[in-house]
Design a protein around this motif. Structure first.
Motif, mmCIF file in Angstrom:
data_model
loop_
_atom_site.group_PDB
_atom_site.id
_atom_site.type_symbol
_atom_site.label_atom_id
_atom_site.label_comp_id
_atom_site.label_asym_id
_atom_site.label_seq_id
_atom_site.Cartn_x
_atom_site.Cartn_y
_atom_site.Cartn_z
ATOM 1 N N GLN A 127 -38.588 -16.511 -8.332
ATOM 2 C CA GLN A 127 -38.071 -17.746 -8.914
ATOM 3 C C GLN A 127 -36.864 -17.450 -9.800
ATOM 4 N N ILE A 128 -36.934 -16.349 -10.544
ATOM 5 C CA ILE A 128 -35.807 -15.941 -11.383
ATOM 6 C C ILE A 128 -34.593 -15.643 -10.514
ATOM 7 N N TYR A 129 -34.816 -14.865 -9.455
ATOM 8 C CA TYR A 129 -33.697 -14.509 -8.575
ATOM 9 C C TYR A 129 -33.096 -15.754 -7.927
ATOM 10 N N ASP A 130 -33.943 -16.599 -7.369
ATOM 11 C CA ASP A 130 -33.450 -17.794 -6.680
ATOM 12 C C ASP A 130 -32.663 -18.696 -7.625
ATOM 13 N N THR A 131 -33.146 -18.826 -8.857
ATOM 14 C CA THR A 131 -32.479 -19.698 -9.829
ATOM 15 C C THR A 131 -31.151 -19.115 -10.281
ATOM 16 N N PHE A 132 -31.151 -17.847 -10.654
ATOM 17 C CA PHE A 132 -29.950 -17.254 -11.243
ATOM 18 C C PHE A 132 -28.917 -16.826 -10.199
ATOM 19 N N SER A 133 -29.328 -16.645 -8.951
ATOM 20 C CA SER A 133 -28.351 -16.310 -7.913
ATOM 21 C C SER A 133 -27.474 -17.508 -7.564
ATOM 22 N N ALA A 134 -27.867 -18.694 -8.014
ATOM 23 C CA ALA A 134 -27.048 -19.883 -7.776
ATOM 24 C C ALA A 134 -25.720 -19.810 -8.527
ATOM 25 N N PHE A 135 -25.640 -18.952 -9.548
ATOM 26 C CA PHE A 135 -24.425 -18.861 -10.362
ATOM 27 C C PHE A 135 -23.457 -17.790 -9.863
ATOM 28 N N GLY A 136 -23.906 -16.945 -8.937
ATOM 29 C CA GLY A 136 -23.033 -15.900 -8.417
ATOM 30 C C GLY A 136 -23.842 -14.767 -7.816
ATOM 31 N N VAL A 137 -23.135 -13.750 -7.344
ATOM 32 C CA VAL A 137 -23.784 -12.620 -6.678
ATOM 33 C C VAL A 137 -24.476 -11.724 -7.700
ATOM 34 N N TYR A 161 -24.711 -9.290 -12.777
ATOM 35 C CA TYR A 161 -23.880 -10.066 -11.860
ATOM 36 C C TYR A 161 -22.655 -9.257 -11.445
ATOM 37 N N GLU A 162 -22.062 -9.688 -10.349
ATOM 38 C CA GLU A 162 -20.860 -9.025 -9.850
ATOM 39 C C GLU A 162 -19.637 -9.389 -10.678
ATOM 40 N N SER A 163 -19.684 -10.524 -11.363
ATOM 41 C CA SER A 163 -18.521 -10.964 -12.132
ATOM 42 C C SER A 163 -18.957 -11.617 -13.437
ATOM 43 N N PHE A 164 -18.027 -11.622 -14.397
ATOM 44 C CA PHE A 164 -18.297 -12.284 -15.668
ATOM 45 C C PHE A 164 -18.292 -13.803 -15.513
ATOM 46 N N GLU A 165 -17.567 -14.298 -14.517
ATOM 47 C CA GLU A 165 -17.585 -15.741 -14.276
ATOM 48 C C GLU A 165 -19.005 -16.207 -13.968
ATOM 49 N N ALA A 166 -19.708 -15.412 -13.167
ATOM 50 C CA ALA A 166 -21.083 -15.760 -12.799
ATOM 51 C C ALA A 166 -22.021 -15.655 -13.992
ATOM 52 N N SER A 167 -21.906 -14.562 -14.747
ATOM 53 C CA SER A 167 -22.802 -14.375 -15.898
ATOM 54 C C SER A 167 -22.535 -15.416 -16.984
ATOM 55 N N ASP A 168 -21.263 -15.752 -17.204
ATOM 56 C CA ASP A 168 -20.930 -16.794 -18.184
ATOM 57 C C ASP A 168 -21.563 -18.129 -17.791
ATOM 58 N N SER A 169 -21.483 -18.449 -16.500
ATOM 59 C CA SER A 169 -22.044 -19.714 -16.011
ATOM 60 C C SER A 169 -23.557 -19.743 -16.179
ATOM 61 N N ALA A 170 -24.201 -18.613 -15.890
ATOM 62 C CA ALA A 170 -25.660 -18.541 -16.010
ATOM 63 C C ALA A 170 -26.102 -18.720 -17.459
ATOM 64 N N ILE A 171 -25.401 -18.066 -18.366
ATOM 65 C CA ILE A 171 -25.746 -18.165 -19.787
ATOM 66 C C ILE A 171 -25.539 -19.593 -20.289
ATOM 67 N N TYR A 172 -24.411 -20.177 -19.911
ATOM 68 C CA TYR A 172 -24.088 -21.541 -20.355
ATOM 69 C C TYR A 172 -25.121 -22.548 -19.846
ATOM 70 N N ALA A 173 -25.536 -22.391 -18.591
ATOM 71 C CA ALA A 173 -26.429 -23.378 -17.973
ATOM 72 C C ALA A 173 -27.900 -23.169 -18.326
ATOM 73 N N MET A 174 -28.319 -21.906 -18.512
ATOM 74 C CA MET A 174 -29.752 -21.626 -18.610
ATOM 75 C C MET A 174 -30.265 -21.334 -20.017
ATOM 76 N N ASN A 175 -29.401 -20.950 -20.932
ATOM 77 C CA ASN A 175 -29.874 -20.646 -22.283
ATOM 78 C C ASN A 175 -30.471 -21.893 -22.934
ATOM 79 N N GLY A 176 -31.708 -21.764 -23.417
ATOM 80 C CA GLY A 176 -32.377 -22.887 -24.066
ATOM 81 C C GLY A 176 -33.094 -23.827 -23.117
ATOM 82 N N GLN A 177 -33.117 -23.476 -21.815
ATOM 83 C CA GLN A 177 -33.785 -24.328 -20.836
ATOM 84 C C GLN A 177 -35.266 -23.952 -20.704
ATOM 85 N N PHE A 178 -36.065 -24.909 -20.254
ATOM 86 C CA PHE A 178 -37.485 -24.672 -20.009
ATOM 87 C C PHE A 178 -37.625 -24.017 -18.645
#
Length: 215
Positions: A127-137, A161-178
């Motif tokens: 579930q972690i992989y499926d959710t966070f892979s949506a933001f990048g490789v 992640y392969e890029s900072f663009e992906a990791s930035d997006s993941a942090i922005y979208a998922m931090n503080g989420q249930f």
């Protein structure tokens, strides 16, 4: 794992390594034919190397799989994440040279995962992989760790992640989420006691390396 990969990377050039996977935690009953049949579901497989003991002919529990296309190798990681073969969960990661694998240090920390049993948290890896892979490789399979606190055992996850663009997006979208039963914390992991990954210098180096490898 790193020493095994370093040993066999000498047989690959950069382009081959990008299309190749390191598959580990294989049961003794798994052989090249089974792996070939399995991984061709992700794309055309070029070759499979399964190191074996010279005397017993038993494999060491890991294999190297090369595809014709890099995108097929990436797809295989997602397709076979947390797959069980003979009741053993296999690990599928990219095989990459040191220089190429350090194109970015987009390593993130996912904290405050469910404090339930270890088995339940580990089962959430897909579930972690499926959710966070949506933001990048994702370059390597998520790794679950546990720490012991006064309030009990806490679980957290590290992934890259392969890029900072992906990791930035993941942090922005998922931090503080249930997620996974708790409100999670998502941020860059520490590379030292005080400094986290994702510094300006690392981002500049990452961009320069991308330009170099894309020449």
């Amino acid at each position: 794992m790193s020493s095994i990969i370093e040993k066999y990377l000498t047989e690959y050039d950069v382009s081959e390594a990008d299309k190749s996977l390191y598959v580990s935690n294989l049961d003794k009953n798994v052989d090249e034919e089974i792996l070939w049949e399995l991984f061709t579901q992700a794309g055309f497989v070029k070759k499979i190397k399964m190191p074996r003991d010279i005397r017993t002919n038993l494999h060491y529990g890991y294999a190297f799989i090369e595809f014709f296309k890099e995108q097929d190798a990436i797809y295989a990681i997602k397709l076979f994440f947390s797959l069980k073969l003979y009741n053993k969960t296999i690990s599928v990661n990219r095989l990459r040279t040191d220089d190429k694998s350090s194109i970015s240090n987009a390593n993130i920390f996912i904290g405050n995962l469910s404090s339930d049993t270890s088995a339940k948290v580990v089962s959430n890896k897909k579930q972690i992989y499926d959710t966070f892979s949506a933001f990048g490789v994702i370059t390597n399979a998520p790794k679950i760790y546990k720490s012991y606190t006064k309030k009990g055992i806490k679980f957290y996850c590290m992934l890259s992640y392969e890029s900072f663009e992906a990791s930035d997006s993941a942090i922005y979208a998922m931090n503080g989420q249930f997620f996974c039963g708790n409100i999670i914390v998502v941020t860059y992991s520490f590379k030292t006691n005080k400094i986290r990954f994702g510094t300006i210098t690392e981002r500049m180096l990452s961009e320069n390396r991308k330009i170099f490898y894309n020449k």
